[in-house]
Enzyme design. Structure first.
Site: not given
Ligand code: GDP
Ligand code: IMO
Ligand code: MG
Length: 431
Positions: A13, A16, A40-41, A225
């Site tokens: 998270d 990416k 979850g991107h 991840q």
């Molecule tokens: P990923 O799994 O690595 O793609 O990241 P996620 O989408 O799960 O989580 C990143 C969260 O941070 C999302 O809600 C984005 O919209 C938000 N986000 C990304 N870059 C920024 C930033 O520079 N500032 C803030 N405040 N939010 C951001």
């Molecule tokens: P993105 O791509 C954050 C964590 C789960 C759990 C562990 C194993 O959005 O960064 P799983 O369901 O993969 O067997 O769970 O990994 N986990 C993540 N945490 N971002 C993710 O993906 C994750 N995908 C799995 O919370 O601790």
């Molecule tokens: Mg994510």
């Protein structure tokens, strides 16, 4: 022509999805190579938010080709839903721009049931998985019990594979997990129905991808991840079940490592973790809630509150080594706008010494105390800034300290969720 890999440098998270969306403009092909709908991107374009789980985050740029590689585990029902939702939002997900590997393994409903029941019954080291069936699907793959995309198109193979799986999983379900049993006929019929939807998308992506490369197209690899959740290098057993680091590209996409030009590590300006497992810099005394509420730190996939804490350089340096980061992106710098001083973990205190190596033993990692260097905060709103030189000196110092420590070039600093809220420092393709 440049090929770039983007992976998470922490516990996921990091942002990416945003980085891939921004970079995609300069690339021809975007490839997912591991993970499944545990990912979850988030991509925010002109104030509208999209959540992606399996479709690569390059999908929002019309002329780009997206590939779901062989190393990804695909929940076919979830993927169809995701594609339908994108279509409803006017996003083109036609078969000429989304290719699905025929070798990818399928996450089936019984993998999800197994995932959840396993979490319920295990007493030692509950992982806190996303419940998306990821571990059981990769487990079945390793056991040579997996059902692959290609198997959908051969009735005989599909029904025999489902029977074998039912024989094994149903015993576990009935005798140990008190769970509902697999109804093979029903599942067979459901899969036969959905396979027609996917038929035009399915191909041998290894040949397509390597031909794209031969034709001079630039390829961008989208990690899901993150390094500290890697099955080999993460905080085992509190990890996911795939090779998430840059090296995972070779096996997960069939693309050779010598063709990757740059490796970008994506880091938040602080740290978060979802699920269980050690987190040495986890914030205490209410600070965790402050970071969570400013950063909106709730899971994109499960909605769970993310655990929050400070940047951990010991862990980040380990991620840098195993991925070979040439560049880093520092995300969510704006979330630290209001802190007077910002702790940065530069070592771990353990049994009277300071350790600088990321321990393999999670028991040690649980026991360490972070050794912090405190950097001055900037105490101002940086959200609208789009040139590095315009950032307050304290923000520049913070970012530079991290990039210097990681011996990597800064590719991007992100100061807000929207595509536009980004400071691009190094335009990779013009190098
Ligand atoms: P990923 O799994 O690595 O793609 O990241 P996620 O989408 O799960 O989580 C990143 C969260 O941070 C999302 O809600 C984005 O919209 C938000 N986000 C990304 N870059 C920024 C930033 O520079 N500032 C803030 N405040 N939010 C951001
Ligand atoms: P993105 O791509 C954050 C964590 C789960 C759990 C562990 C194993 O959005 O960064 P799983 O369901 O993969 O067997 O769970 O990994 N986990 C993540 N945490 N971002 C993710 O993906 C994750 N995908 C799995 O919370 O601790
Ligand atoms: Mg994510």
């Amino acid at each position: 022509m440049v090929n770039v890999c983007v992976t998470g440098g922490q516990w996921g998270d990091e942002g990416k999805g945003k980085v891939i969306d921004i970079l995609s403009e300069q690339f021809d092909v975007v490839v997912r190579f591991q993970g499944g709908s545990n990912a979850g991107h988030t991509v925010v374009i002109n104030g509208k938010t999209y959540f992606l789980h399996l479709v690569p985050s390059g999908i929002f740029h019309r002329d780009k080709i997206c590939i779901i590689g062989n190393g990804v585990v695909i929940d076919p029902f979830g993927l169809k839903k995701e594609m339908d939702e994108l279509k409803e939002n006017g996003v083109d997900v036609s078969p000429d721009r989304l290719l699905i590997s025929d070798r990818a393994h399928l996450v089936l409903p019984f993998h999800k049931i197994f995932d959840k029941r396993l979490e319920d019954v295990r007493e030692f080291k509950k992982i806190g998985t996303t419940g998306r069936g990821i571990g059981p699907c990769y487990g079945a793959k390793a056991l040579r019990l997996g059902v692959r995309v290609i198997d959908l198109y051969d009735d005989n193979t599909l029904s025999l594979l489902l029977k074998d799986n039912a024989g094994i999983f149903n015993t576990l379900f009935k005798d140990y997990l008190s769970s509902e049993l697999i109804d093979t006929d029903r599942l067979f019929n459901k899969l036969c129905e959905i396979r027609e939807f996917f038929r035009p998308y399915v191909t041998n992506t290894v040949y397509r991808l390597n031909q794209f490369n031969k034709d001079g197209k630039s390829v961008l690899f989208e990690g899901a991840q993150a390094s500290l959740l890697d099955i080999d290098h993460g905080t085992y057993p509190f990890v996911t079940s795939s090779s998430v680091i840059s090296g995972g590209i070779s096996s997960g996409a069939g693309f050779p490592p010598n063709l990757i030009d740059f490796n970008i590590g994506v880091f938040k300006a602080y740290c978060t973790r979802v699920g269980n497992g050690p987190f040495p810099t986890e914030a205490q005394n209410g600070v965790e809630e402050i970071i969570r509420s400013i950063g909106g730190e709730f899971g994109t996939t499960t909605g769970r509150p993310r655990r929050c804490g400070w940047f951990d350089l010991v862990a980040a340096k380990y991620a840098r080594i195993i991925n070979g980061y040439t560049h880093i992106a520092i995300m969510k710098l704006d979330v630290l706008n209001k802190f007077e001083e910002i702790p940065l973990c530069i070592g771990y205190r353990y049994k009277g010494t300071i350790i600088k190596e990321f321990p393999s033993d999670v028991n040690i990692l649980e026991a360490v105390e972070p050794y912090y260097k405190f950097l001055k905060g900037w105490n101002s709103d940086i959200s609208g800034i789009n040139r590095f030189e315009d950032l307050p000196q304290e923000a520049k110092d913070y970012v530079n300290y991290i990039s210097d420590s990681l011996e990597a070039n800064l590719y991007l600093v992100s100061v807000g969720p929207d595509r536009s809220e980004s400071i691009i420092i190094d335009n990779l393709l013009k190098n």
